[in-house]
Each structure stands twice: as structure tokens, then as C-alpha cells.
Design a protein around this motif. Sequence first.
Motif, short mmCIF file in Angstrom:
data_model
loop_
_atom_site.label_atom_id
_atom_site.label_comp_id
_atom_site.label_asym_id
_atom_site.label_seq_id
_atom_site.Cartn_x
_atom_site.Cartn_y
_atom_site.Cartn_z
N VAL A 1 0.86 -1.18 0.00
CA VAL A 1 0.00 0.00 0.00
C VAL A 1 0.90 1.23 0.00
N ILE A 2 0.78 2.05 -1.03
CA ILE A 2 1.68 3.18 -1.24
C ILE A 2 0.94 4.50 -1.02
N ILE A 3 1.54 5.36 -0.18
CA ILE A 3 0.94 6.66 0.13
C ILE A 3 1.97 7.75 -0.08
N PRO A 4 1.87 8.54 -1.15
CA PRO A 4 2.75 9.70 -1.29
C PRO A 4 2.31 10.79 -0.32
N ALA A 5 3.25 11.51 0.24
CA ALA A 5 2.88 12.52 1.23
C ALA A 5 3.82 13.72 1.17
N ILE B 1 3.87 1.71 2.61
CA ILE B 1 5.03 2.54 2.31
C ILE B 1 4.57 3.98 2.15
N VAL B 2 5.06 4.85 3.03
CA VAL B 2 4.81 6.28 2.92
C VAL B 2 6.01 6.90 2.23
N ALA B 3 5.77 7.58 1.11
CA ALA B 3 6.86 8.21 0.34
C ALA B 3 6.83 9.71 0.61
N ASP B 4 7.77 10.17 1.42
CA ASP B 4 7.79 11.59 1.78
C ASP B 4 8.41 12.42 0.66
N ASN B 5 7.61 13.35 0.14
CA ASN B 5 8.03 14.16 -1.01
C ASN B 5 8.55 15.54 -0.59
N ALA C 1 8.37 4.93 -4.16
CA ALA C 1 7.77 3.92 -3.28
C ALA C 1 7.68 2.57 -3.96
N ALA C 2 7.30 2.58 -5.23
CA ALA C 2 7.19 1.32 -5.99
C ALA C 2 8.55 0.64 -6.10
N GLU C 3 9.60 1.42 -6.27
CA GLU C 3 10.95 0.85 -6.35
C GLU C 3 11.35 0.18 -5.04
N ASN C 4 10.82 0.69 -3.94
CA ASN C 4 11.16 0.15 -2.62
C ASN C 4 10.15 -0.88 -2.12
N ALA C 5 9.12 -1.14 -2.90
CA ALA C 5 8.07 -2.06 -2.46
C ALA C 5 8.53 -3.51 -2.54
N SER C 6 8.10 -4.30 -1.59
CA SER C 6 8.41 -5.73 -1.57
C SER C 6 7.28 -6.56 -2.15
#
Length: 291
Positions: A9-13, A39-43, A81-86
Motif C-alpha cells: 500500500v503506497i501513500i505519497p505525502a 510505504i509512505v513516500a515523503d516528497n 515507493a514502488a521501487e522500494n516495495a516488496s
Amino acid sequence: MPESPYLSVIIPARNAATTIGTQLEALAGQQWQGRWEVIVADNGSRDDTVARAEAWRDRLPELRVVDASSVRGGSHARNVAAENASGDYLLFLDADDVAEPGWLAAMAAAAAEHSFIAGVSTASHESASDPRAGMGRTTRWSAILPSKGFLDAAATNNLGVSAKVFDEVGGFRESMLASMDTAFCWDVQLRGHPLVRVDGAHVSYLMRTSLRELWRQQYRWGIGSVQLYVLFREHGIPRSSSAGAIVRVLGLVAMAPFSIWSVDGRRDWVGRAARRAGRIAGSIRFRVFEP
């Protein structure tokens, strides 16, 4: 039954300190027994978004916060986030929305059978008198949108795609000024993966809180619609009618005096006017007449 995939579950923030806790709380309350991570992707947040997200590690054991600050924009954050997703299936949410009970289970069931899915998003406050009701009506993302004879689209606040297909299309287009969700949906479908609606996966969507914010959002969408035409015209996207555009502009002018008397009317008029202004600006920027 097909085996449930491992879900990411990816959440850009970005500067989402006031809202991300509510979204993570909603995820912590999801009832599903399969394997999943958040995965929270801090922008590049300048508030305490990261600290607020990290505080949920004890309730979301597979929660990670990754740095996606090198390039500003939700598309870059989602790609990082997708690159870091398992997981082998990616589910996208936004930091200022709320995944309703049953969302994860419904998306998981659909992910086991389909490579590209979209849930249902509805405005969190639909009363026109509520300042948070945005345009005073249910968001246009309440359903998958047929795009005027071209391809379907849905928003990235409630979207899912297999990691394999995500890699196949190269992720989100970071060059998009707006409408990056539509561009992604079209890229995936042009690769032969239909977009499947998941009726049981509901997300509550926080509408824009002021006319100024609404104008900015809709203006960007207007520019984005022209950029979409430039990028996808070789695939057969239909061109807008010049005559129709003139009629819509005249309609905006005619309706202006009558629209100011209600919250619903003002928001509807501002949204339409902003999109039209954005399309004009986009036509100039991209040197193409797409009214």
C-alpha cells in the motif's frame, strides 16, 4: 480461489501532518489476514509528516517511510515507493483521504484475479453548505470514467496494479503537470490490461476546502487535459470541438450572475471556469489548439 498476492500500500505525502494519521489509522483497522505492507513516500515535507507516520509502526508493523524528496510531485513519490516495495501488487492511496472498512479485503480479492483495478471514491462531505464539500457534489471519481470514446480512467487515491505491469509501463509519467493518474491508466490499458472496477473498495475523498484551492486544482486539470491530448493523440484520442468550447465559454459568461447565489453554484462555476482557463493556458504552453 486464486491465491492473494503480497500487497504494498503506497501513500505519497508532502506536508500531510494534519491528515496522514487518519489515513494510517484507517489502514490499521482493516480486517485482512494476508501479507501486506505500507510505504509512505515523503516528497520533501517541511512539517512533521515523517514523525507522524513513523508513530504508527507499532500498529502497522510493516510500515516504512522512504525519502522521495529529490523531485517534487506525487508521480515521483509513487515511483520511488514502488521501487522500494516488496509486494507483487501495488495499491495506491492519498495521505488526505480515508480507506473505509473492508477496503483492503475488497482490493485484495480483486488483485488476485485482475492486474489493474480501481475502487470507488466518494466525497467525505457532500453537503453543499459544508466548506469541505469542494464542488458541493460527489467527486467525479466516484466511478471509473469513460473518457469520451477513448479509454477509461480512475484516480490514484484508490488504484491498484500488479508490480509486473507497473514495471512494464515504466511507472507514472513524471513529466505530467497534472492528470498523471489518467495518463497512467491509459498507458496501462494501451498495454492490454483493462481497468476493473471494485465496488466494495471505498475511499472517502476530502474535497478542496476553498474556492482558491478548487481553482488551482481545476486549472491544473485543464492544463493536464491538453498535455494528455499531445501525448496520446497518436493513439486516437479524440480532439475537442472548437464550436463546443465556444458554447461552453458563452455558457459560463451567461451563468455567472446566477451562480453566485449558492455555495453549490459558486463552486460549480469556479470549477468549470478554471478548467476552461487551464485548457487555454495548456494550448498556449504545448502549442496545440485543444479548446
